[in-house]
Design an enzyme around this catalytic site. Sequence first.
Site, PDB file in Angstrom:
ATOM      1  N   GLY A 112     -10.721   8.915 -19.875  1.00  0.00           N
ATOM      2  CA  GLY A 112     -10.021   8.612 -18.627  1.00  0.00           C
ATOM      3  C   GLY A 112      -8.521   8.735 -18.672  1.00  0.00           C
TER       4      GLY A 112
ATOM      5  N   GLU B  90       9.267  -4.343   1.893  1.00  0.00           N
ATOM      6  CA  GLU B  90       8.897  -5.557   2.626  1.00  0.00           C
ATOM      7  C   GLU B  90       8.447  -5.302   4.055  1.00  0.00           C
ATOM      8  OE1 GLU B  90      11.617  -8.852   0.243  1.00  0.00           O
ATOM      9  OE2 GLU B  90      12.190  -8.274   2.275  1.00  0.00           O
TER      10      GLU B  90
ATOM     11  N   GLU C  64     -18.766  20.276 -22.402  1.00  0.00           N
ATOM     12  CA  GLU C  64     -19.365  19.123 -21.729  1.00  0.00           C
ATOM     13  C   GLU C  64     -19.731  19.437 -20.285  1.00  0.00           C
ATOM     14  OE1 GLU C  64     -16.668  15.846 -22.188  1.00  0.00           O
ATOM     15  OE2 GLU C  64     -17.527  15.287 -24.116  1.00  0.00           O
TER      16      GLU C  64
ATOM     17  N   LYS D 139      21.155  -7.741   5.244  1.00  0.00           N
ATOM     18  CA  LYS D 139      21.156  -6.650   4.263  1.00  0.00           C
ATOM     19  C   LYS D 139      20.460  -5.403   4.827  1.00  0.00           C
ATOM     20  CE  LYS D 139      19.060  -9.130   1.154  1.00  0.00           C
ATOM     21  NZ  LYS D 139      19.029 -10.425   1.902  1.00  0.00           N
TER      22      LYS D 139
ATOM     23  N   HIS E 135      11.964  17.335 -30.560  1.00  0.00           N
ATOM     24  CA  HIS E 135      11.228  16.902 -29.370  1.00  0.00           C
ATOM     25  C   HIS E 135      11.520  15.436 -29.102  1.00  0.00           C
ATOM     26  CE1 HIS E 135       8.388  14.659 -31.930  1.00  0.00           C
ATOM     27  NE2 HIS E 135       8.473  15.693 -32.748  1.00  0.00           N
TER      28      HIS E 135
ATOM     29  N   THR F  62      20.907 -12.547   5.752  1.00  0.00           N
ATOM     30  CA  THR F  62      22.339 -12.210   5.748  1.00  0.00           C
ATOM     31  C   THR F  62      22.610 -10.786   6.244  1.00  0.00           C
ATOM     32  OG1 THR F  62      22.104 -11.661   3.402  1.00  0.00           O
ATOM     33  CG2 THR F  62      22.987 -13.838   3.930  1.00  0.00           C
TER      34      THR F  62
ATOM     35  N   THR G 199      -8.546  16.468 -19.943  1.00  0.00           N
ATOM     36  CA  THR G 199      -9.072  17.696 -19.339  1.00  0.00           C
ATOM     37  C   THR G 199      -8.152  18.200 -18.236  1.00  0.00           C
ATOM     38  OG1 THR G 199     -11.338  17.034 -19.842  1.00  0.00           O
ATOM     39  CG2 THR G 199     -11.058  18.740 -18.182  1.00  0.00           C
TER      40      THR G 199
END
Length: 476
Positions: free
Chosen positions: A40, A308, A68, A284, A219, A282, A44
Amino acid sequence: MAKNKKEALLKTPTGINGLDEITNGGFPKGRPVLICGSAGCGKTLFATQFLVKGITEYNEPGVFMSFEESASDLTQNFNSLGFDFEKLKADKKLYVDHVRIERSEIEETGEYDLEGLFIRLNYAIDTVGAKRVVLDTLESLFSGMENMALLRSEIRRLFTWLKEKGVTAIITGERGESSLTRQGLEEYVSDCVILLDFRVIEQIATRRLRIVKYRGSTHGTNEYPFIIDEDGISVLPVTSLKLDYKSSTEIISTGLAALDNAFSTGGIYCGSSTLLTGQAGTSKTILAAHFAMSSYKRKESTLYFSFEESPDQLLRNMATIGIDLKQAIKSKLLHIQASRPSLQGLEMHLLVFNKLLEELKPRTVIIDPISSLITIGNNNEVRAMLVRLMDTLKMKQINALFTSLTHDGPSEYNNPTVDAVSSLADTWIDLKNEERNNERVRSLLIVKSRGMGHSNNQQDFTITDKGINFTTSNKK
C-alpha cells in the site's frame, strides 16, 4: 544538498514531480533501481508513472512485466490516473506482459532458473525498442525457490542481464522483516535503492520516501513526503530549500490606503510576507479580504486557503461589508481552497500547497489562519512546516499573507505559529480588541516592517458597510 558539477553518471529523468531534484537529475541511466516498501505504499504506481512519463514526455518506450496483476487489471487500475495503457500499446510504445507464477508448477518442473524470463523479456524489449523496464514484483518471481544459493545467483544474473541490455529498470520488492527486501540481496546488487513508507500517526496517514543508496551520485538523504492523487505521485523536497531567493523593490498596496500610508514607502514590498495576529473578532479575515481585492485590482491571481470558513460563507460575510470577492472568482483571478486542517497531515498540506502553486501560479497567497495547523501537529512540526512554506513562497516571489489567532494575556504571542512566522515575516501587524469608555474599540499596530520606515502609532479602526475605516485619532 550540493550539486556535484564533476558528476559524470548519466541520468534518466523520472517524470515524477520533485524526485529529480532529490536525485540530482533522475535515476542512473541503463542501471537497475530497486523500489521497496510495505503493502500500500505506492510501489507499483511509482514504477508505472516512471514508465508512462518516460514514453509521453521523453519518448522512451517501455516494458511493464507483472508477476501479480494481469494486463487488463493494470489497464483498469491506472486509467483513473490518466495513464492510457491501451493507447500506448496501440502506438507500440508500451509492451505489457503478465507472467503467471504458480508455486506448484515450479515444484513439478524441478530446478528453477530465469532463462525463460530472459527470453520473454528480451522479446518484449526488442519489440518496442524499450529504454525503460518495470518488473513488479520480485517476490512473486522467486516464490517457488527454496535453494537460497540458487536464488541469490539468479537475482545477480537478472540484474547483470538488465545492465547489459542497457535499459533503465525499476524492480519493485516487498519489505522484509530485518532487511529492505524479503530476500535481502536485491538492495546490495541494485545501483539505486529507494524505500517507500506508509505510516499512520494519530489517525493521519503519511507516505514518505528515502533514498537508501545511489552509487556514483550525490543525492538527498532525508525523508521526503509524497502524495498520491488523480495526477499520480508528487514528491516535495521540503528539506533542501536554500536562502538564495531574490528580493523585489516594487511596492504594492495592502488594499487599504490608510494602512499603506503608515509605511514610508506607501505600501509593502512585492514578494514579501505579512503576518496578521490578533484575538478572535479583531478583523484578521477582513484585512485578508482587502489584501485579496488589492491583488485582484492589480489583475494578479490570488490563492486563498481557508481553514475555518467555506468559500460560500466567506463570500457572504465579506459581501455584507462591501467586499465583493465574487467578481474576483468570476474573473478566475481568485481561487479559494477550503478544508479542515485535520483532512491530512502537515506535510501533506505542504504538498498540496506546492501542487496548487505549480498549477495556478498565483502572485498572492493568503492562509487564514495558520494557527489552525496546531491541531494536527506538535510545536516543532508546525514550526518546521511553516518555515518550509514561507521559504517556498519567498523563492517564487509570491506576495504572502498569514493570519494567526492569539489569546489574551501576557503570553498572547507565545504560540508555535506566531513564533515560527513572526521572525521570518517581513511585516508583522498586530490587531487588538479593547474596551475603552464602555465602548469596543478595534486597533492596529505595525510591530515591524523590514526595509522601510513605518508608523509607531496604534491606529483605531471600525468595520463599516464599505469595509475597514481608520479613524483620524490614533493612540500612541
